[in-house]
Design a protein around this motif. Structure first.
Motif, PDB file in Angstrom:
ATOM      1  N   PHE A  25       7.120   1.753  -3.052  1.00 17.15           N
ATOM      2  CA  PHE A  25       6.288   2.860  -2.584  1.00 17.15           C
ATOM      3  C   PHE A  25       6.307   3.925  -3.665  1.00 17.15           C
ATOM      4  O   PHE A  25       7.353   4.205  -4.258  1.00 17.15           O
ATOM      5  CB  PHE A  25       6.821   3.457  -1.277  1.00 17.15           C
ATOM      6  N   LEU A  26       5.144   4.534  -3.893  1.00 16.84           N
ATOM      7  CA  LEU A  26       5.013   5.572  -4.912  1.00 16.84           C
ATOM      8  C   LEU A  26       4.062   6.645  -4.399  1.00 16.84           C
ATOM      9  O   LEU A  26       2.921   6.344  -4.028  1.00 16.84           O
ATOM     10  CB  LEU A  26       4.461   4.952  -6.200  1.00 16.84           C
TER      11      LEU A  26
ATOM     12  N   THR B 219       8.327   8.495  -9.403  1.00 15.09           N
ATOM     13  CA  THR B 219       9.542   7.960  -8.787  1.00 15.09           C
ATOM     14  C   THR B 219       9.192   6.765  -7.904  1.00 15.09           C
ATOM     15  O   THR B 219       8.549   6.912  -6.863  1.00 15.09           O
ATOM     16  CB  THR B 219      10.253   9.037  -7.939  1.00 15.09           C
ATOM     17  N   VAL B 220       9.635   5.600  -8.326  1.00 13.28           N
ATOM     18  CA  VAL B 220       9.401   4.390  -7.545  1.00 13.28           C
ATOM     19  C   VAL B 220      10.491   4.275  -6.482  1.00 13.28           C
ATOM     20  O   VAL B 220      11.678   4.399  -6.785  1.00 13.28           O
ATOM     21  CB  VAL B 220       9.413   3.139  -8.448  1.00 13.28           C
TER      22      VAL B 220
ATOM     23  N   TYR C  91      14.279   2.598   2.458  1.00 15.35           N
ATOM     24  CA  TYR C  91      13.701   3.098   1.213  1.00 15.35           C
ATOM     25  C   TYR C  91      14.865   3.513   0.326  1.00 15.35           C
ATOM     26  O   TYR C  91      15.801   4.163   0.794  1.00 15.35           O
ATOM     27  CB  TYR C  91      12.832   4.330   1.472  1.00 15.35           C
ATOM     28  N   GLU C  92      14.802   3.147  -0.937  1.00 18.25           N
ATOM     29  CA  GLU C  92      15.817   3.550  -1.899  1.00 18.25           C
ATOM     30  C   GLU C  92      15.125   4.240  -3.073  1.00 18.25           C
ATOM     31  O   GLU C  92      14.285   3.645  -3.749  1.00 18.25           O
ATOM     32  CB  GLU C  92      16.596   2.340  -2.398  1.00 18.25           C
ATOM     33  N   ALA C  93      15.461   5.499  -3.270  1.00 18.20           N
ATOM     34  CA  ALA C  93      14.933   6.272  -4.393  1.00 18.20           C
ATOM     35  C   ALA C  93      16.137   6.843  -5.134  1.00 18.20           C
ATOM     36  O   ALA C  93      16.890   7.632  -4.569  1.00 18.20           O
ATOM     37  CB  ALA C  93      14.020   7.386  -3.912  1.00 18.20           C
ATOM     38  N   GLY C  94      16.311   6.416  -6.382  1.00 19.02           N
ATOM     39  CA  GLY C  94      17.525   6.803  -7.091  1.00 19.02           C
ATOM     40  C   GLY C  94      18.685   6.132  -6.406  1.00 19.02           C
ATOM     41  O   GLY C  94      18.719   4.932  -6.222  1.00 19.02           O
ATOM     42  N   ARG C  95      19.621   6.919  -5.963  1.00 14.76           N
ATOM     43  CA  ARG C  95      20.772   6.358  -5.228  1.00 14.76           C
ATOM     44  C   ARG C  95      20.768   6.799  -3.767  1.00 14.76           C
ATOM     45  O   ARG C  95      21.758   6.651  -3.071  1.00 14.76           O
ATOM     46  CB  ARG C  95      22.061   6.768  -5.916  1.00 14.76           C
TER      47      ARG C  95
ATOM     48  N   GLY D  96       0.365   8.239  -0.635  1.00 16.06           N
ATOM     49  CA  GLY D  96       1.227   7.389  -1.446  1.00 16.06           C
ATOM     50  C   GLY D  96       0.814   5.948  -1.250  1.00 16.06           C
ATOM     51  O   GLY D  96       0.104   5.614  -0.292  1.00 16.06           O
ATOM     52  N   GLN D  97       1.231   5.078  -2.172  1.00 16.05           N
ATOM     53  CA  GLN D  97       0.815   3.682  -2.155  1.00 16.05           C
ATOM     54  C   GLN D  97       2.002   2.773  -1.875  1.00 16.05           C
ATOM     55  O   GLN D  97       3.054   2.902  -2.510  1.00 16.05           O
ATOM     56  CB  GLN D  97       0.176   3.299  -3.495  1.00 16.05           C
ATOM     57  N   LEU D  98       1.824   1.850  -0.927  1.00 16.32           N
ATOM     58  CA  LEU D  98       2.838   0.881  -0.550  1.00 16.32           C
ATOM     59  C   LEU D  98       2.358  -0.505  -0.938  1.00 16.32           C
ATOM     60  O   LEU D  98       1.243  -0.898  -0.604  1.00 16.32           O
ATOM     61  CB  LEU D  98       3.075   0.936   0.970  1.00 16.32           C
TER      62      LEU D  98
END
Length: 168
Positions: free
Chosen positions: A51-52, A58-59, A85-89, A150-152
């Motif tokens: 997702f963005l 940021t993916v 959802y995981e963004a970074g940690r 946003g795009q999934l």
């Protein structure tokens, strides 16, 4: 006498026409029911992807699994499960509800009850398309309050758990 036979023939043909139409409607109804049954049986139970947010680099890695899939009627199905959802940690677990329209495989996905992340947006939905082979979902998120998009992009997975995508 000849007119009576013509009238009788016309009446018979009218009844035959009505019977053909009725049989066609019955068969179409049975075919639709089989199609929705096939969709609910063949829908993959796990998807992974990204997702963005529009305008952001940021993916977010996404995992969605469905533990309940059912037909709502002859044209619509519902799938319920969980996701992460995981963004970074930072990992956010969510509840997921997807509605599928059989006629064109349009989907709408709602996300509920984010776990542990107060900034996670759930006021909106993903609207998009399930591929004909049921292996991909491409959808656009729209936030209800401000219209942010946003795009999934998801692809079917053999199996997955509602954990960070990196752990799979």
């Amino acid at each position: 006498m000849r007119h009576a036979r013509i009238a009788e023939l016309t009446g018979w043909m009218s009844r035959l026409g009505v019977m053909i139409v009725a049989a066609g409607l019955l068969l179409m109804s049975a075919a639709r029911a089989a199609d929705i049954k096939e969709l609910t049986e063949k829908l993959p139970r796990a998807y992974i992807g990204e997702f963005l947010w529009d305008g952001d680099t940021t993916v977010q890695n996404v995992v969605i699994t469905f533990d309940k899939v059912k037909a709502l009627n002859e044209q619509n199905a519902e799938a319920r499960g969980c996701g992460s959802y995981e963004a970074g940690r930072v990992v956010t677990k969510i509840g997921v509800e997807m509605f599928i329209r059989l006629s064109d495989l349009e989907v709408e996905i709602f996300e509920r009850s984010p776990d542990g992340n107060g900034t996670f947006e759930t006021e909106g939905s993903h609207r998009g398309k399930l591929s004909d082979d049921l292996q991909q979902i491409d959808a656009q998120w729209t936030t209800t309050a401000n219209g942010k998009h946003g795009q999934l992009h998801l692809r079917a997975a053999a199996s997955a758990a509602c954990e960070p995508a990196a752990d799979l």
